[in-house]
Design an enzyme around this catalytic site. Structure first.
Site, PDB file in Angstrom:
ATOM      1  CE  LYS A 153      -4.632  -2.014   2.460  1.00 44.07           C
ATOM      2  NZ  LYS A 153      -4.256  -2.703   1.820  1.00 44.07           N
ATOM      3  N   GLY A 200      -8.745  -7.229   2.783  1.00 39.80           N
ATOM      4  CA  GLY A 200      -9.410  -7.777   3.939  1.00 39.80           C
ATOM      5  C   GLY A 200     -10.300  -6.568   4.896  1.00 39.80           C
ATOM      6  CD  GLU A 235      -4.324   6.279   2.846  1.00 44.20           C
ATOM      7  OE1 GLU A 235      -3.517   5.984   1.745  1.00 44.20           O
ATOM      8  OE2 GLU A 235      -5.134   5.805   2.631  1.00 44.20           O
ATOM      9  CB  ILE A 274     -12.508  10.536   4.815  1.00 42.15           C
ATOM     10  CG1 ILE A 274     -10.963  11.445   3.862  1.00 42.15           C
ATOM     11  CG2 ILE A 274     -13.476  11.574   3.821  1.00 42.15           C
ATOM     12  CD1 ILE A 274     -10.902  10.949   2.389  1.00 42.15           C
ATOM     13  CG  HIS A 281     -14.888   1.642  -0.565  1.00 43.05           C
ATOM     14  ND1 HIS A 281     -14.008   0.563   0.514  1.00 43.05           N
ATOM     15  CD2 HIS A 281     -13.565   1.312  -1.605  1.00 43.05           C
ATOM     16  CE1 HIS A 281     -13.235  -0.157  -0.083  1.00 43.05           C
ATOM     17  NE2 HIS A 281     -13.112   0.319  -1.452  1.00 43.05           N
ATOM     18  NE  ARG A 301      -8.489  -9.909  -5.406  1.00 47.44           N
ATOM     19  CZ  ARG A 301      -9.437  -9.209  -4.638  1.00 47.44           C
ATOM     20  NH1 ARG A 301     -10.769  -8.544  -5.600  1.00 47.44           N
ATOM     21  NH2 ARG A 301      -9.495  -8.380  -3.906  1.00 47.44           N
ATOM     22  CB  VAL A 314     -16.271 -10.404  -4.729  1.00 51.99           C
ATOM     23  CG1 VAL A 314     -17.689 -10.769  -4.053  1.00 51.99           C
ATOM     24  CG2 VAL A 314     -14.820 -10.260  -3.961  1.00 51.99           C
ATOM     25  NE  ARG A 370     -18.684  -8.752  -1.220  1.00 51.03           N
ATOM     26  CZ  ARG A 370     -17.848  -8.429  -1.544  1.00 51.03           C
ATOM     27  NH1 ARG A 370     -16.669  -8.947  -0.321  1.00 51.03           N
ATOM     28  NH2 ARG A 370     -16.654  -7.451  -2.007  1.00 51.03           N
TER      29      ARG A 370
END
Length: 438
Positions: A112, A158, A194, A197, A202, A287, A290, A331
């Site tokens: 990151k 995750g 960081e 906020i 998201h 990748r 989901v 989900r």
């Protein structure tokens, strides 16, 4: 093509692979022998016991299965080895085609801190934060970022190793906890900070790097409905992003992909301040996500098919991207709907909703056992509407019609969510679930 994964994503990839006339090879652990994806593949290979480290994360076992079946390509799905640069390199070194981005892109985005620094250099907005690993709690306190501050594991994902601190005492505690978890789960103790906020959304942008080097953006997805920093509902388009902000975010995502020479499907994740209509880079997932089905529903583009075309060096099958309508994904997990704790067990009843505007990507059926060895995701319930109100109406009917008995599921939570005024209005943020479970 060998699919180096399990459950619903293996089943979903196999569906497209077979539709294209390519032989689909599945791998499975002893615990997954009876799952639908194993039976639906053209060939299936047992690669080890239930423990992931001895099966799905065992590179030698996966590659031996590829050798035995004369596989020509490997699709990693998501999770497990999907963002493992060493695995991607091994696939290429063994003469197989890797259905994913270049190894260099995976490595660059896997940390990151390096990802954040690279994105800032490419002109992608980033939050105030540290550009190097924070060595200790004292350095965290004196970093001068200001409160509230987000503490993150540099090599993680995750939501593991993430927490928010509002003062010095919380920051010291959060730093030590994050470093311990980062070392335990990722083998990398590096921590970054960081500026956090508050009341953020998201939002992520789906990109596709084409074989000719072009990077295109296929729209955004809102992933703000989360528990423990993990997504449970996604929708597109985002109700918190206006046209001007959307345009800037899509352009930034393209720059991000170009900066790492991206190929194939990937996602640029951001935090959005809906009041200010501003955004900052969060991370890049190298990748298939989901939640890719919601993008497929509004664009009509099969992302797995495009992944295969790009990997084969061929042109993609679409000429322009024109998202239409609204799509939402739920989900469905085997978990307690109140505390969100895993609930393994034998599935005695499995009845899926159906219809022209309903899509279910499932990994299980009646008679299967949900074991404690893997993520408890059972299925992804996706709905489509001409607008959000139609999608919500369909969602209520589909959630009510989805019956799973045996393990507990979070379907009752979705019933609750679909009656929640914040969610229904579209004016929600990443703290929604916490407020519902205060």
């Amino acid at each position: 093509m060998l699919v180096a994964n399990r459950g619903e994503i293996a089943r979903r990839v196999i569906r497209t692979v077979r539709a294209l006339g390519v032989k689909a090879i599945a791998v499975y652990s002893e615990a997954d022998a009876d799952l639908p994806y194993v039976a639906e593949a053209d060939e299936a290979v047992l690669i080890g016991p239930a423990q992931p480290a001895k099966s799905y994360l065992d590179v030698d076992a996966v590659m031996e299965a590829a050798r035995r079946t004369n596989a020509r390509a490997v699709h990693p799905g998501y999770g497990f080895l999907a963002e493992n640069a060493a695995f991607a390199r091994r696939v290429a070194d063994d003469g197989l085609t890797w259905i994913g981005p270049p190894v260099e892109a995976i490595a660059a985005m896997g940390d990151k801190i390096s990802a954040r620094n690279l994105m800032e250099k490419a002109g992608v907005p980033v939050a105030a934060g540290t550009r190097e690993p924070v060595p200790d709690a004292d350095a965290a306190v004196t970093a001068g970022i200001g409160y509230p501050v987000m503490v993150k594991a540099a090599g993680g994902g995750g939501g593991i190793g993430m927490s928010v601190a509002y003062d010095e005492a919380e920051l010291r505690k959060a730093f030590e906890t994050a470093r311990t978890r980062a070392e335990r789960f990722f083998g990398n103790p590096d921590i970054l900070l960081e500026r956090f906020i508050e009341r953020a959304r998201h939002v992520e942008i789906q990109i596709l790097g084409l074989a000719d080097g072009t990077v295109v953006a296929l729209g955004e997805r809102d992933c703000s409905v989360q528990r423990r920093h993990q997504k449970v509902v996604e929708e597109t388009p985002s109700t918190g992003v206006g046209p001007e902000l959307r345009s800037r975010m899509l352009a930034a995502a393209v720059r991000a992909g170009e900066a790492v020479g991206y190929r194939g499907a990937g996602t640029v994740e951001c935090l959005v301040d809906p009041a200010a209509q501003e955004f900052v880079f969060l991370e890049m997932n190298t990748r298939l996500q989901v939640e890719h089905p919601v993008t497929e529903l509004v664009t009509g583009i099969d992302l797995v098919e495009q992944q295969l075309l790009v990997a084969a060096g061929e042109p993609v099958t679409f000429t322009e991207v024109e998202p239409r309508g609204h799509a939402i994904e739920f989900r469905v997990y085997a978990e307690d709907p109140k505390r969100f704790l895993p609930s393994p067990g034998d599935i005695t009843v499995w009845e899926e909703p159906s219809g022209d505007v309903v899509r279910v990507d499932s990994g299980y059926q009646a008679g299967n056992k949900v074991t404690p060895f893997y993520d408890p995701l059972l299925a992804k319930l996706c709905v489509y509407g001409a607008d959000r109100s139609q999608a919500l109406a369909t969602a209520r009917e589909a959630v009510a019609a989805f019956r799973v008995e045996g393990p507990k599921t979070n379907l009752p939570f979705f019933t609750e969510l679909l009656d929640n005024p914040e969610f229904v209005s579209g004016d929600y943020d990443t703290g929604l679930v916490d407020r519902m479970r205060a």
